[in-house]
Scaffold this active site. Structure first.
Site, PDB file in Angstrom:
ATOM      1  N   ASP A 155      27.703  16.695  28.103  1.00 36.98           N
ATOM      2  CA  ASP A 155      28.924  16.223  27.455  1.00 36.98           C
ATOM      3  C   ASP A 155      29.401  14.969  28.166  1.00 36.98           C
ATOM      4  O   ASP A 155      29.235  14.841  29.379  1.00 36.98           O
ATOM      5  CB  ASP A 155      30.024  17.287  27.492  1.00 36.98           C
ATOM      6  CG  ASP A 155      31.007  17.104  26.353  1.00 36.98           C
ATOM      7  OD1 ASP A 155      30.946  17.881  25.386  1.00 36.98           O
ATOM      8  OD2 ASP A 155      31.813  16.148  26.414  1.00 36.98           O
TER       9      ASP A 155
ATOM     10  N   CYS B 158      35.347  23.531   9.221  1.00 31.60           N
ATOM     11  CA  CYS B 158      34.152  23.302   8.398  1.00 31.60           C
ATOM     12  C   CYS B 158      34.418  23.178   6.905  1.00 31.60           C
ATOM     13  O   CYS B 158      34.037  22.183   6.296  1.00 31.60           O
ATOM     14  CB  CYS B 158      33.145  24.425   8.622  1.00 31.60           C
ATOM     15  SG  CYS B 158      32.356  24.295  10.217  1.00 31.60           S
TER      16      CYS B 158
END
Ligand code: UDX
Length: 431
Positions: free
Chosen positions: A30, A260
């Site tokens: 990350d 989503c």
């Protein structure tokens, strides 16, 4: 196998941790150093039941590492997953900035045959885009393949969904590349579907949009139920018993939210537009979802004779239970509307409160679930957390100004509420 996962958001982190747990050597990458530091100490940046125990177990076993360098992780791995965010851009088209940047970094680092897997939800054709970006870094086509492997996990049950998927979709140009993933996922013993790249990318959008459409359908039916005196739960049960329809995702409520469905429905509408098709069915799916929440609030307003000066208790803020995610949560729409109409809100959520507080510092937040009832003109149940399912109704009601409950998730039965002296209103049932 040696695996790198770029991005430690929901999809990336859960994928990385589960793959490590299955016995692979995993490096999660990350670019946010504070996230990497936390993860190295076994602290998850996302709320997901069971994830921290799994991270710690795999850190102890040295099967997972958290790093900042895409290049090192790529060179140490045979499979590299791209699992970075693809938020909707201004026009609703997924913003691929992060995917592009990661593909460039991977391309610069590749020094042996590598399978690059796209797990982020990306528009049809993005597999080719990633392939081109990697090739532009001077990598010969024999040294890598791009595979699409969409993710279907749900927040709140992400680990279970990753370990027990209904299916695994693998889109690739070459069978040899697909086989790498077949090998990786073989221990799960689940059905695998191998397709071309575009089909795999479309399966993800089509699945999420279909599920959102299914919910919008039952929510549209719920309006008919309210108007004609039918009960939407009975209608859904009767419909769902038909194997061709199935009982899941037929729970009528305030509508769908989350990270989503809203993004993917909008994304597919845009993808369709780009391909010359006006996907009106999905536009109606969105429209029903928007009006469903407002229609429910309209019932509250009608019962209370307007919202001006009214105190509304709110049970639940997260877009669904077992998550602190408030992206496109229906609670936000309700808060905004109630405040605009002169009402006030006293809200409680076991984990999502802090997140909403950043957006709405002006509303009141409760320390305990029963506090929301204090002087309330009505309570709206917004998220069906388990702890709201068997509340001591006497205790709740005794603190309220009026014993009125608007159940936005159909958690209670009219009989039990009326027994406790409540006026009860819910989705898909006339009062
Ligand atoms: C969804 C998909 O299910 C998952 O496969 C995909 O990878 C990501 O998107 P998620 O957003 O985590 O997962 O939540 P989900 O459980 O699917 O619920 C989405 C929304 O639909 C929530 O707001 C929920 O409250 C609502 N919903 C769901 C209903 O209103 N009724 C239902 O019957 C089911």
């Amino acid at each position: 196998m040696r695996v790198a996962v770029i991005g430690t958001g929901y999809v990336g982190l859960v994928t990385g941790v589960v793959l490590a747990d299955m016995g692979n050597d995993v490096i999660c990458v990350d670019n946010d150093p504070s996230k990497v530091e936390k993860l190295r100490n076994g602290i998850s940046p996302i709320y997901e039941p069971g994830i921290e125990e799994m991270i710690r177990r795999n850190l102890n076993d040295q099967s997972i590492r958290f790093e900042a360098s895409i290049a090192d992780a790529t060179q140490a791995s045979e499979i590299v997953f791209i699992a970075v965010g693809t938020p909707p851009g201004e026009d609703g088209t997924p913003d691929l900035t992060a995917v592009r940047a990661v593909a460039r970094e991977i391309g610069k680092a590749i020094d042996k045959y590598t399978v690059v897997v796209n797990k982020s939800t990306v528009p049809v054709g993005s597999g080719d885009l990633v392939e081109n970006i990697i090739a532009e870094q001077g990598v010969s086509k024999e040294l890598f393949d791009v595979v699409s492997n969409p993710e279907f996990l749900r927040e709140g049950s992400a680990i279970h969904d990753t370990l027990e998927p209904d299916r695994i979709v693998i889109g690739a140009k070459k069978r040899e590349a697909a086989n790498k993933l077949v090998e990786l996922y073989a221990p799960l013993e689940k059905p695998m579907y191998i397709t071309d790249l575009n089909s795999a990318e479309l399966i993800k959008y089509a699945s999420n949009s279909f599920l959102a459409m299914k919910i919008s359908f039952i929510n549209a039916i719920s309006r008919l139920c309210e108007a004609c005196g039918a009960n939407v739960s009975d209608v859904a049960k009767g419909m769902g018993a038909d194997k061709r329809i199935g009982p899941l995702f037929l729970q009528a409520g305030l509508g769908w939210g989350g990270s989503c469905f809203p993004k993917d429905v909008e994304g597919l509408i845009k993808v369709a537009e780009g391909l010359g098709y006006d996907f009106e069915l999905l536009k109606a799916t969105q429209e029903i979802n928007t009006t469903q929440t407002l229609h429910f609030l309209g019932r509250v307003e009608k019962r209370l004779g307007g919202l001006q000066g009214k105190k509304i208790g709110m049970l639940g803020l997260a877009f669904k239970p077992n998550t602190d995610d408030i992206r496109d949560a229906k609670s936000l729409v309700l808060i905004e509307e109630i405040l605009n109409k002169g009402g006030s809100v006293h809200a409680y959520d076991p984990v999502a409160q802090e997140n909403v507080e950043k957006v709405y510092p002006q509303i009141q937040y409760a320390d305990h679930v029963f506090d929301v009832a204090e002087g309330a003109d009505a309570i709206i149940l917004v998220t069906e957390w388990n702890e709201f399912k068997q509340l001591d109704l006497e205790k709740l009601g005794s603190k309220m100004k009026n014993r009125i409950l608007f159940d936005g998730r159909r958690v209670y039965s009219r009989a039990s509420m009326e027994k406790a002296g409540f006026e009860y209103y819910t989705i898909g049932q006339a009062q």
